[in-house]
Motif scaffolding. Structure first.
Motif, PDB file in Angstrom:
ATOM      1  N   THR A  48       0.789  -1.172   0.470  1.00  6.85           N
ATOM      2  CA  THR A  48      -0.172  -0.051  -0.465  1.00  6.85           C
ATOM      3  C   THR A  48       0.562   1.346  -0.468  1.00  6.85           C
ATOM      4  OG1 THR A  48      -1.361  -0.928   0.839  1.00  6.85           O
ATOM      5  CG2 THR A  48      -1.908   1.175   1.331  1.00  6.85           C
ATOM      6  N   LEU A  49       1.760   0.973   0.717  1.00 11.11           N
ATOM      7  CA  LEU A  49       3.033   2.289   0.715  1.00 11.11           C
ATOM      8  C   LEU A  49       3.638   3.013  -0.768  1.00 11.11           C
ATOM      9  CD1 LEU A  49       4.463   1.910   4.716  1.00 11.11           C
ATOM     10  CD2 LEU A  49       2.624   3.044   3.680  1.00 11.11           C
ATOM     11  N   MET A  50       3.420   2.013  -2.146  1.00 10.00           N
ATOM     12  CA  MET A  50       4.109   1.648  -3.003  1.00 10.00           C
ATOM     13  C   MET A  50       2.959   2.509  -4.325  1.00 10.00           C
ATOM     14  SD  MET A  50       6.966  -1.275  -2.878  1.00 10.00           S
ATOM     15  CE  MET A  50       5.799  -2.670  -2.240  1.00 10.00           C
ATOM     16  N   SER A  51       2.881   3.555  -5.111  1.00  8.02           N
ATOM     17  CA  SER A  51       2.258   3.644  -5.565  1.00  8.02           C
ATOM     18  C   SER A  51       2.968   2.707  -6.612  1.00  8.02           C
ATOM     19  CB  SER A  51       2.496   4.941  -6.572  1.00  8.02           C
ATOM     20  OG  SER A  51       4.165   5.297  -6.483  1.00  8.02           O
ATOM     21  N   ASN A  52       3.744   2.325  -7.005  1.00  9.08           N
ATOM     22  CA  ASN A  52       4.290   1.694  -8.104  1.00  9.08           C
ATOM     23  C   ASN A  52       4.116  -0.186  -7.921  1.00  9.08           C
ATOM     24  OD1 ASN A  52       5.122  -0.117 -10.002  1.00  9.08           O
ATOM     25  ND2 ASN A  52       7.687   0.943 -10.513  1.00  9.08           N
ATOM     26  N   ASN A  53       2.669  -0.606  -8.250  1.00  4.84           N
ATOM     27  CA  ASN A  53       2.119  -2.136  -8.099  1.00  4.84           C
ATOM     28  C   ASN A  53       2.715  -3.373  -8.727  1.00  4.84           C
ATOM     29  OD1 ASN A  53       0.667  -1.351  -5.917  1.00  4.84           O
ATOM     30  ND2 ASN A  53      -0.793  -0.225  -7.453  1.00  4.84           N
ATOM     31  N   MET A  54       4.396  -2.679  -9.400  1.00  7.78           N
ATOM     32  CA  MET A  54       4.607  -4.117 -10.782  1.00  7.78           C
ATOM     33  C   MET A  54       5.024  -5.155 -10.061  1.00  7.78           C
ATOM     34  SD  MET A  54       7.901  -3.366 -13.310  1.00  7.78           S
ATOM     35  CE  MET A  54       9.216  -2.974 -11.823  1.00  7.78           C
ATOM     36  N   PHE A  55       5.037  -5.445  -8.504  1.00  3.53           N
ATOM     37  CA  PHE A  55       5.755  -6.138  -7.412  1.00  3.53           C
ATOM     38  C   PHE A  55       4.282  -7.512  -8.137  1.00  3.53           C
ATOM     39  CE2 PHE A  55       5.943  -8.344  -3.829  1.00  3.53           C
ATOM     40  CZ  PHE A  55       7.831  -9.070  -4.162  1.00  3.53           C
ATOM     41  N   ILE A  56       3.639  -6.214  -7.662  1.00  8.02           N
ATOM     42  CA  ILE A  56       2.179  -7.467  -6.837  1.00  8.02           C
ATOM     43  C   ILE A  56       1.571  -7.948  -8.978  1.00  8.02           C
ATOM     44  CG2 ILE A  56      -0.473  -7.463  -6.171  1.00  8.02           C
ATOM     45  CD1 ILE A  56       1.928  -7.246  -3.938  1.00  8.02           C
ATOM     46  N   VAL A 111      14.001  -7.572 -12.176  1.00 11.94           N
ATOM     47  CA  VAL A 111      14.146  -6.062 -12.759  1.00 11.94           C
ATOM     48  C   VAL A 111      13.131  -5.062 -11.671  1.00 11.94           C
ATOM     49  CG1 VAL A 111      12.833  -4.877 -14.188  1.00 11.94           C
ATOM     50  CG2 VAL A 111      14.340  -6.844 -14.978  1.00 11.94           C
ATOM     51  N   PHE A 112      12.217  -5.729 -11.185  1.00 11.44           N
ATOM     52  CA  PHE A 112      11.582  -5.581 -10.186  1.00 11.44           C
ATOM     53  C   PHE A 112      12.665  -4.628  -8.513  1.00 11.44           C
ATOM     54  CE2 PHE A 112       9.578  -4.255  -5.594  1.00 11.44           C
ATOM     55  CZ  PHE A 112       8.519  -3.829  -5.941  1.00 11.44           C
ATOM     56  N   ARG A 113      13.232  -5.473  -8.327  1.00 12.19           N
ATOM     57  CA  ARG A 113      14.229  -5.469  -6.885  1.00 12.19           C
ATOM     58  C   ARG A 113      15.526  -4.195  -7.395  1.00 12.19           C
ATOM     59  NH1 ARG A 113      18.507 -10.978  -6.005  1.00 12.19           N
ATOM     60  NH2 ARG A 113      19.590  -9.925  -8.262  1.00 12.19           N
ATOM     61  N   GLU A 114      15.703  -4.463  -8.480  1.00 15.72           N
ATOM     62  CA  GLU A 114      16.530  -3.444  -8.230  1.00 15.72           C
ATOM     63  C   GLU A 114      15.752  -2.118  -8.955  1.00 15.72           C
ATOM     64  OE1 GLU A 114      19.844  -3.915  -7.880  1.00 15.72           O
ATOM     65  OE2 GLU A 114      19.235  -5.674  -7.609  1.00 15.72           O
ATOM     66  N   LYS A 115      14.440  -1.743  -9.568  1.00 13.72           N
ATOM     67  CA  LYS A 115      13.890  -0.235  -9.477  1.00 13.72           C
ATOM     68  C   LYS A 115      13.414   0.126  -8.549  1.00 13.72           C
ATOM     69  CE  LYS A 115       9.717   1.394 -11.990  1.00 13.72           C
ATOM     70  NZ  LYS A 115      10.550   2.411 -12.903  1.00 13.72           N
ATOM     71  N   VAL A 116      13.226  -0.761  -7.576  1.00 16.49           N
ATOM     72  CA  VAL A 116      12.463  -0.542  -5.612  1.00 16.49           C
ATOM     73  C   VAL A 116      13.831   0.761  -6.143  1.00 16.49           C
ATOM     74  CG1 VAL A 116      13.187  -1.952  -4.937  1.00 16.49           C
ATOM     75  CG2 VAL A 116      10.929  -1.508  -4.471  1.00 16.49           C
ATOM     76  N   LEU A 117      14.898   0.738  -5.613  1.00 14.46           N
ATOM     77  CA  LEU A 117      16.033   1.770  -5.640  1.00 14.46           C
ATOM     78  C   LEU A 117      15.399   2.861  -5.219  1.00 14.46           C
ATOM     79  CD1 LEU A 117      18.812  -0.307  -5.552  1.00 14.46           C
ATOM     80  CD2 LEU A 117      17.544  -1.019  -3.398  1.00 14.46           C
ATOM     81  N   THR A 118      15.030   2.973  -6.462  1.00 16.60           N
ATOM     82  CA  THR A 118      15.067   4.438  -7.455  1.00 16.60           C
ATOM     83  C   THR A 118      13.571   4.878  -6.820  1.00 16.60           C
ATOM     84  OG1 THR A 118      14.054   3.633  -9.278  1.00 16.60           O
ATOM     85  CG2 THR A 118      16.769   3.848  -8.745  1.00 16.60           C
ATOM     86  N   THR A 119      12.661   4.288  -6.496  1.00 11.63           N
ATOM     87  CA  THR A 119      11.495   4.996  -6.478  1.00 11.63           C
ATOM     88  C   THR A 119      10.942   5.272  -5.113  1.00 11.63           C
ATOM     89  OG1 THR A 119       9.965   3.269  -7.050  1.00 11.63           O
ATOM     90  CG2 THR A 119      11.227   4.887  -8.651  1.00 11.63           C
ATOM     91  N   LEU A 120      11.526   3.876  -4.060  1.00 12.04           N
ATOM     92  CA  LEU A 120      10.724   3.596  -2.604  1.00 12.04           C
ATOM     93  C   LEU A 120      10.974   4.858  -2.148  1.00 12.04           C
ATOM     94  CD1 LEU A 120       9.011   1.412  -1.682  1.00 12.04           C
ATOM     95  CD2 LEU A 120      11.422   0.380  -0.078  1.00 12.04           C
ATOM     96  N   ASP A 121      12.164   5.354  -1.414  1.00 11.20           N
ATOM     97  CA  ASP A 121      12.179   6.655  -0.334  1.00 11.20           C
ATOM     98  C   ASP A 121      10.866   7.942  -0.873  1.00 11.20           C
ATOM     99  OD1 ASP A 121      12.996   7.007  -2.673  1.00 11.20           O
ATOM    100  OD2 ASP A 121      15.181   8.048  -2.069  1.00 11.20           O
ATOM    101  N   ARG A 122      10.833   8.303  -2.025  1.00 12.52           N
ATOM    102  CA  ARG A 122       9.504   9.081  -2.232  1.00 12.52           C
ATOM    103  C   ARG A 122       8.342   8.455  -2.170  1.00 12.52           C
ATOM    104  NH1 ARG A 122      12.887   9.567  -7.167  1.00 12.52           N
ATOM    105  NH2 ARG A 122      10.553   8.506  -8.418  1.00 12.52           N
TER     106      ARG A 122
END
Length: 234
Positions: A48-56, A111-122
């Motif tokens: 819920t805390l992530m706007s990017n739902n690619m993982f789910i 791919v998500f495993r690396e992408k999450v680094l760039t957006t998760l903090d925001r």
């Protein structure tokens, strides 16, 4: 029509191998389904805390394909055992489609495993103001901080003095220390959640992605064997 005649020893070997591969595929599909459901139901509390739902979404793909693989493996066993060419052809086409989807789903996890680094903090910082305002954000933050034993995005200071109860350490399961009046490392979780969530999601991505890729490799063998058996059936 479409029923096979006598086969040579090579054809019989392919037939037996395809049946064995489909049994393994059935087990692999069940494992992929189980891992996907486990991640989705018990380890997605921070989604819920992530706007990017690619993982789910990618986990959902693996779950759906796990079900499809289990059903398809039964079709493959029947087609091989009865030597029905039209059934084998249908099986080949469907396996190819699912093979591609599973392979892409597995790769997306990495791919998500690396992408999450760039957006998760925001995304985590953006969700902080919704704590106590929207139920889903409040629950997700509480679950995340409780399960990962962390507080705030990078530190408890991210809550600006409005410290959630889930930041307080547990004296024992179900009973928290009163940390709001006495905030120190013995009463509150001092580590931020950002690094722990990243590591947690990376771990889940490895579980689901590895399962998807292994099943895809098994299905590639099924593709080769079903094609060979199709040619061998007279």
């Amino acid at each position: 029509m479409g029923m096979g005649g006598a086969m040579d020893s090579c054809g019989r070997c392919m037939k037996f191998s395809l049946i064995c591969i489909n049994v393994i595929t059935l087990i692999g599909g069940a494992i992929a389904l189980a891992i996907g459901l486990w991640v989705w139901t018990s380890r997605s509390f921070s989604s819920t805390l992530m706007s990017n739902n690619m993982f789910i979404a990618s986990v959902g793909v693996v779950v759906a394909m796990g079900v499809a693989i289990m059903i398809l493996s039964l079709l493959g066993c029947c087609g091989a055992a009865k030597e029905v060419k039209c059934m084998l052809l249908t099986y080949y086409i469907l396996v190819f489609i699912i093979f591609v989807v599973m392979l892409v789903g597995g790769i997306l996890q990495f791919v998500f495993r690396e992408k999450v680094l760039t957006t998760l903090d925001r995304e985590l910082y953006a969700s902080v103001p919704y704590y106590g305002v929207k139920h889903e954000y409040t629950k997700s933050w509480d679950d995340t901080q409780t399960y990962l034993q962390c507080c705030g995005v990078k530190s408890p200071n991210d809550w600006h003095g409005n410290l959630p109860e889930s930041c307080c350490r547990e004296a024992y399961p179900g009973k928290r220390i009163d940390c709001k009046s006495n905030q120190n490392p013995t009463t509150i979780y001092v580590d931020g959640c950002l690094d722990k969530v990243i590591e947690f999601l990376r771990e889940d991505a490895v579980y689901v992605g590895t399962a998807a890729i292994i099943v895809a490799i098994i299905m590639l063998l099924a593709l080769i064997l079903s094609c060979g058996l199709f040619v061998k059936i007279e």
